[in-house]
Design an enzyme around this catalytic site. Sequence first.
Site, PDB file in Angstrom:
ATOM      1  N   LYS A  81       6.757 -16.218  -5.966  1.00 14.17           N
ATOM      2  CA  LYS A  81       6.920 -15.420  -7.187  1.00 14.17           C
ATOM      3  C   LYS A  81       5.654 -14.598  -7.420  1.00 14.17           C
ATOM      4  O   LYS A  81       4.538 -15.120  -7.308  1.00 14.17           O
ATOM      5  CB  LYS A  81       7.176 -16.356  -8.372  1.00 14.17           C
ATOM      6  CG  LYS A  81       7.469 -15.641  -9.684  1.00 14.17           C
ATOM      7  CD  LYS A  81       7.725 -16.654 -10.806  1.00 14.17           C
ATOM      8  CE  LYS A  81       8.103 -16.002 -12.122  1.00 14.17           C
ATOM      9  NZ  LYS A  81       8.346 -16.996 -13.197  1.00 14.17           N
ATOM     10  N   SER A 156      12.704 -16.196 -15.651  1.00 17.12           N
ATOM     11  CA  SER A 156      12.003 -15.070 -15.094  1.00 17.12           C
ATOM     12  C   SER A 156      11.837 -15.109 -13.570  1.00 17.12           C
ATOM     13  O   SER A 156      11.531 -14.072 -12.973  1.00 17.12           O
ATOM     14  CB  SER A 156      10.614 -14.979 -15.730  1.00 17.12           C
ATOM     15  OG  SER A 156       9.850 -16.119 -15.411  1.00 17.12           O
ATOM     16  N   SER A 180      12.222 -20.942 -16.565  1.00 16.01           N
ATOM     17  CA  SER A 180      12.277 -19.849 -15.588  1.00 16.01           C
ATOM     18  C   SER A 180      12.484 -20.256 -14.140  1.00 16.01           C
ATOM     19  O   SER A 180      12.707 -19.389 -13.303  1.00 16.01           O
ATOM     20  CB  SER A 180      11.014 -19.005 -15.672  1.00 16.01           C
ATOM     21  OG  SER A 180      11.122 -18.131 -16.759  1.00 16.01           O
TER      22      SER A 180
HETATM   23  N1  GLN Z   1      12.934 -17.214 -20.905  1.00 19.92           N
HETATM   24  C1  GLN Z   1      11.818 -17.849 -21.521  1.00 19.92           C
HETATM   25  C2  GLN Z   1      10.899 -16.783 -22.071  1.00 19.92           C
HETATM   26  O1  GLN Z   1      11.276 -15.684 -22.055  1.00 19.92           O
HETATM   27  C3  GLN Z   1      11.105 -18.717 -20.517  1.00 19.92           C
HETATM   28  C4  GLN Z   1      10.324 -17.936 -19.542  1.00 19.92           C
HETATM   29  C5  GLN Z   1       9.637 -18.785 -18.526  1.00 19.92           C
HETATM   30  O2  GLN Z   1       9.953 -19.958 -18.334  1.00 19.92           O
HETATM   31  N2  GLN Z   1       8.642 -18.198 -17.901  1.00 19.92           N
HETATM   32  O3  GLN Z   1       9.835 -17.030 -22.515  1.00 19.92           O
END
Ligand code: GLN
Length: 494
Positions: A81, A156, A180
């Site tokens: 990532k 994400s 994410s």
């Molecule tokens: N979707 C959540 C956010 O927008 C979690 C994101 C993540 O785990 N990096 O913060």
Amino acid sequence: MSTLFNHSFDTVTDILDALEAGSVSSVEITKACLDAIAALDSTLHGYLDVNGRALQEAQQADERRRGGEPGSLLGVPIAIKDILCVRGMRTTCGSRMLEQFVPPYDATVVSRLRQAGAVILGKTNLDEFAMGSSTENSAFGPSRNPWDPQRVPGGSSGGSAVVVAACEAPAALGTDTGGSIRQPASLCGITGLKPTYGRVSRSGLVAFASSLDQAGPMAHTAQDCARLLGVMAGRDEADSTSLDAPVPDYVAALKGGVRGLRLGIPSEFLDGLDSAVRTCVESAIKTLCELGAEVRELSLPALKAALPAYYVIAPAEASSNLARYDGTRYGLRVDGPDVIRMFKETRHAGFGPEVKRRVLIGTYALSAGYYDAYYVKAQKVRTLVRRDFDRAFAEVDALVGPATPQTAFRIGEKTDDPLSMYLSDVYTIAVNLAGVCGLVVPCGFSGGLPVGLQFIGPPLAEDRLLRIGHTFQQHTPYHQQRPDLEALTRWQAV
Ligand code: GLN
């Protein structure tokens, strides 16, 4: 079936077996991944950057193997990532702010993968600074779900989920601050693990919300995740929050089944669940019962407040962490007539709308007049969430339930409605607030789209979760299903 998408070679375990048997080389495997990327990634956009040295690294791995050197991932290509630093490769975090940033060092997890002999394939797409649930917040354009390219892969870590699901890499690293790893794993039909807070070093993981962020493995199977976690986990002097606990042999711990294991279903997780998702989750739980697990429903009342607490705490930490991007140190600089204007212009041009929204919310929640009302209150909720998990784990060995309320949604469907986007993490977020671990495995399909099943365990129970996931996968076919990759090579947006 064409040789390009040879499914007998798409798991880490199968690749290692073939490499050990000498029936294939790392160069051949890496080349097959690069061919799949060439054929698919202009459609899927799972990668932001492909490692120009991947074949050389593969060649070195083959030489190491010929020389009898050990390495538990020797010759296995892995995608990273693009929020984890890889020396000499751009690490953009999906942001214009870091579009040209090339870190001079590897994240600890990346250097551990290298030591184990992994080949770095490339950097995967993500929501800007990991803020999002669909990968649509990437400054470089969204990724597409290989099961239906009109739909999001989740986020994400959407790019990492895409490249594994579409066999453009046998495994990838993701990061999970509120879901994410697990949410995109669920929406793309793969397996993903969010380790206990501190199990894995955060050194070289660009910070979003430091008390919540953890890197973890994404692959087709629990067994493959076990192989990666064994390499990634453990104390690191460069991260004072990393735990000193011994790292078990996660692969050996996969044996033993689930007979007699006590599983709890949080009743709060059954509210608001799409009925087709619910059907898949219930039938998966029935399978676990047939395999000897004891299942009961229990209540964790604080879970209802986890989402709002997260959306105070995570933006608060983000507003502090992202203050470093001001044009003076590294990343983008847009000049202005004075230093304040330079800060403003840089941030205006460098950050996308979701990042700006989070910085504003976080700054507001931390400001003198509102700190007690929002930030302190959210921290109290966090304690209640942790206590609920402690109580639950006194009664059961692990929790089981859905990973996401729905299957993959359409690209653009939620972009104008941040709240409905935030709600896609309603089943994952509490795990990060409590610092415990969570695993998602594929458990069925609804309308041709994958459905995920989530297991949650107490601190450092990754071995237990992986054993449950592995046992489930030995008795179900969902992790072996692949999207129609041949059709994807011909797909065109309408
Ligand atoms: N979707 C959540 C956010 O927008 C979690 C994101 C993540 O785990 N990096 O913060």
